[in-house]
Design a protein around this motif. Sequence first.
Motif, PDB file in Angstrom:
ATOM      1  N   ALA A 157       0.824  -1.211   0.000  1.00  0.00           N
ATOM      2  CA  ALA A 157       0.000   0.000   0.000  1.00  0.00           C
ATOM      3  C   ALA A 157       0.856   1.258   0.000  1.00  0.00           C
ATOM      4  N   GLU A 158       1.992   1.194   0.662  1.00  0.00           N
ATOM      5  CA  GLU A 158       2.896   2.347   0.729  1.00  0.00           C
ATOM      6  C   GLU A 158       3.917   2.343  -0.395  1.00  0.00           C
ATOM      7  N   GLY A 159       3.934   1.302  -1.219  1.00  0.00           N
ATOM      8  CA  GLY A 159       4.853   1.235  -2.345  1.00  0.00           C
ATOM      9  C   GLY A 159       6.295   1.028  -1.977  1.00  0.00           C
ATOM     10  N   ARG A 160       6.545   0.268  -0.927  1.00  0.00           N
ATOM     11  CA  ARG A 160       7.923   0.034  -0.495  1.00  0.00           C
ATOM     12  C   ARG A 160       8.143  -1.459  -0.272  1.00  0.00           C
ATOM     13  N   ASN A 161       9.417  -1.823  -0.368  1.00  0.00           N
ATOM     14  CA  ASN A 161       9.834  -3.192  -0.068  1.00  0.00           C
ATOM     15  C   ASN A 161       9.006  -4.215  -0.837  1.00  0.00           C
ATOM     16  N   VAL A 162       8.859  -3.983  -2.126  1.00  0.00           N
ATOM     17  CA  VAL A 162       8.101  -4.921  -2.940  1.00  0.00           C
ATOM     18  C   VAL A 162       8.971  -6.129  -3.247  1.00  0.00           C
ATOM     19  N   ASP A 163       8.438  -7.287  -3.019  1.00  0.00           N
ATOM     20  CA  ASP A 163       9.176  -8.524  -3.250  1.00  0.00           C
ATOM     21  C   ASP A 163       9.281  -8.774  -4.750  1.00  0.00           C
ATOM     22  N   PRO A 164      10.500  -8.843  -5.311  1.00  0.00           N
ATOM     23  CA  PRO A 164      10.628  -9.059  -6.758  1.00  0.00           C
ATOM     24  C   PRO A 164      10.130 -10.419  -7.193  1.00  0.00           C
ATOM     25  N   ASP A 165      10.055 -11.378  -6.279  1.00  0.00           N
ATOM     26  CA  ASP A 165       9.577 -12.707  -6.621  1.00  0.00           C
ATOM     27  C   ASP A 165       8.063 -12.826  -6.567  1.00  0.00           C
ATOM     28  N   ASP A 166       7.409 -11.773  -6.124  1.00  0.00           N
ATOM     29  CA  ASP A 166       5.948 -11.811  -6.023  1.00  0.00           C
ATOM     30  C   ASP A 166       5.351 -11.568  -7.400  1.00  0.00           C
ATOM     31  N   PRO A 167       4.546 -12.496  -7.943  1.00  0.00           N
ATOM     32  CA  PRO A 167       3.958 -12.280  -9.273  1.00  0.00           C
ATOM     33  C   PRO A 167       3.096 -11.028  -9.349  1.00  0.00           C
ATOM     34  N   ALA A 168       2.491 -10.638  -8.220  1.00  0.00           N
ATOM     35  CA  ALA A 168       1.623  -9.456  -8.236  1.00  0.00           C
ATOM     36  C   ALA A 168       2.409  -8.172  -8.417  1.00  0.00           C
ATOM     37  N   SER A 169       3.726  -8.193  -8.115  1.00  0.00           N
ATOM     38  CA  SER A 169       4.543  -6.989  -8.213  1.00  0.00           C
ATOM     39  C   SER A 169       5.099  -6.771  -9.605  1.00  0.00           C
ATOM     40  N   GLU A 170       4.945  -7.731 -10.520  1.00  0.00           N
ATOM     41  CA  GLU A 170       5.473  -7.590 -11.867  1.00  0.00           C
ATOM     42  C   GLU A 170       4.559  -6.693 -12.691  1.00  0.00           C
ATOM     43  N   PRO A 171       5.128  -5.807 -13.537  1.00  0.00           N
ATOM     44  CA  PRO A 171       4.286  -4.938 -14.364  1.00  0.00           C
ATOM     45  C   PRO A 171       3.481  -5.742 -15.363  1.00  0.00           C
ATOM     46  N   GLU A 172       2.279  -5.257 -15.634  1.00  0.00           N
ATOM     47  CA  GLU A 172       1.399  -5.966 -16.555  1.00  0.00           C
ATOM     48  C   GLU A 172       1.853  -5.739 -17.992  1.00  0.00           C
ATOM     49  N   VAL A 173       2.007  -6.798 -18.734  1.00  0.00           N
ATOM     50  CA  VAL A 173       2.452  -6.734 -20.123  1.00  0.00           C
ATOM     51  C   VAL A 173       1.250  -6.972 -21.028  1.00  0.00           C
ATOM     52  N   LYS A 174       1.002  -5.998 -21.950  1.00  0.00           N
ATOM     53  CA  LYS A 174      -0.133  -6.134 -22.846  1.00  0.00           C
ATOM     54  C   LYS A 174       0.215  -7.095 -23.981  1.00  0.00           C
ATOM     55  N   PRO A 175      -0.724  -7.936 -24.378  1.00  0.00           N
ATOM     56  CA  PRO A 175      -0.449  -8.880 -25.462  1.00  0.00           C
ATOM     57  C   PRO A 175      -0.322  -8.169 -26.797  1.00  0.00           C
ATOM     58  N   GLU A 176       0.567  -8.637 -27.658  1.00  0.00           N
ATOM     59  CA  GLU A 176       0.778  -8.077 -28.983  1.00  0.00           C
ATOM     60  C   GLU A 176       0.557  -9.159 -30.034  1.00  0.00           C
ATOM     61  N   ALA A 177       0.008  -8.731 -31.190  1.00  0.00           N
ATOM     62  CA  ALA A 177      -0.240  -9.669 -32.281  1.00  0.00           C
ATOM     63  C   ALA A 177       1.055  -9.937 -33.036  1.00  0.00           C
ATOM     64  N   VAL A 178       1.318 -11.178 -33.341  1.00  0.00           N
ATOM     65  CA  VAL A 178       2.515 -11.574 -34.079  1.00  0.00           C
ATOM     66  C   VAL A 178       2.098 -12.477 -35.246  1.00  0.00           C
ATOM     67  N   THR A 179       2.929 -12.474 -36.284  1.00  0.00           N
ATOM     68  CA  THR A 179       2.687 -13.313 -37.456  1.00  0.00           C
ATOM     69  C   THR A 179       3.627 -14.504 -37.419  1.00  0.00           C
ATOM     70  N   VAL A 180       3.054 -15.674 -37.546  1.00  0.00           N
ATOM     71  CA  VAL A 180       3.832 -16.904 -37.479  1.00  0.00           C
ATOM     72  C   VAL A 180       3.675 -17.645 -38.793  1.00  0.00           C
ATOM     73  N   LYS A 181       4.800 -18.047 -39.398  1.00  0.00           N
ATOM     74  CA  LYS A 181       4.781 -18.820 -40.632  1.00  0.00           C
ATOM     75  C   LYS A 181       5.356 -20.199 -40.359  1.00  0.00           C
ATOM     76  N   PHE A 182       4.723 -21.197 -40.920  1.00  0.00           N
ATOM     77  CA  PHE A 182       5.166 -22.572 -40.750  1.00  0.00           C
ATOM     78  C   PHE A 182       5.640 -23.099 -42.098  1.00  0.00           C
ATOM     79  N   SER A 183       6.800 -23.693 -42.156  1.00  0.00           N
ATOM     80  CA  SER A 183       7.330 -24.300 -43.377  1.00  0.00           C
ATOM     81  C   SER A 183       7.224 -25.808 -43.274  1.00  0.00           C
ATOM     82  N   LYS A 184       6.924 -26.426 -44.408  1.00  0.00           N
ATOM     83  CA  LYS A 184       6.773 -27.868 -44.435  1.00  0.00           C
ATOM     84  C   LYS A 184       8.127 -28.543 -44.301  1.00  0.00           C
TER      85      LYS A 184
END
Length: 203
Positions: A157-184
């Motif tokens: 709540a005070e924004g201090r001593n955030v545990d780097p291993d805590d998943p909740a403390s990681e910044p949210e990453v927005k999904p991006e569209a990518v193009t995938v090609k498959f070769s035979k």
Amino acid sequence: PRPALDSDDDDDDPVVTDIPVYLANSLNCYLLQYPVRPASMTYDSSTVDKILFKPKNQQVEMHMGLNTNNVNYDQSRGEQIALNVDGERAHLASNTTFNSGMMDKQIMSGGRAVNDTNRYAVGIVNNGELHLTQVKGVLTVRPNLTYLDKSDKRAKAEGRNVDPDDPASEPEVKPEAVTVKFSKGENDKTAKWKEKSYQTQVK
């Protein structure tokens, strides 16, 4: 009366004494076990500040006082823990965990360990008499560390001593569209045939 014993056994195993036995039926006796505490480190000399007990559900919570004047007690660390848990103006709050401004107690909690205790009893010999009391419940008691959860919530709540291993403390990453090609895929035989083909030689 004492049952008759075989006279042949008296010489090898004589009766030393007769002890009267008394059974107490009106006492509520509960046995507490501490599985994470070494047997050599008992709580016999500890001060119990408060006990909360639910006899029907057989749940217990004990507040054990800590000797903050002991040479082995780190007062600066105890004050820091109390500050992290209760904040700076803890003495003005009604839900303070540590009233003295430092970690001055340990909370123990536990519950039922055995369902059927009819075959358990506690006995004591006093003045040549054996007094037995039936055990109504066996409870397993462990340290309760919920105050650490309270400390983490205050830190976030005070924004201090955030545990780097805590998943909740990681910044949210927005999904991006990518193009995938498959070769035979090609096997070795097909690859060798293509190398010898006219089109490959021309290239």
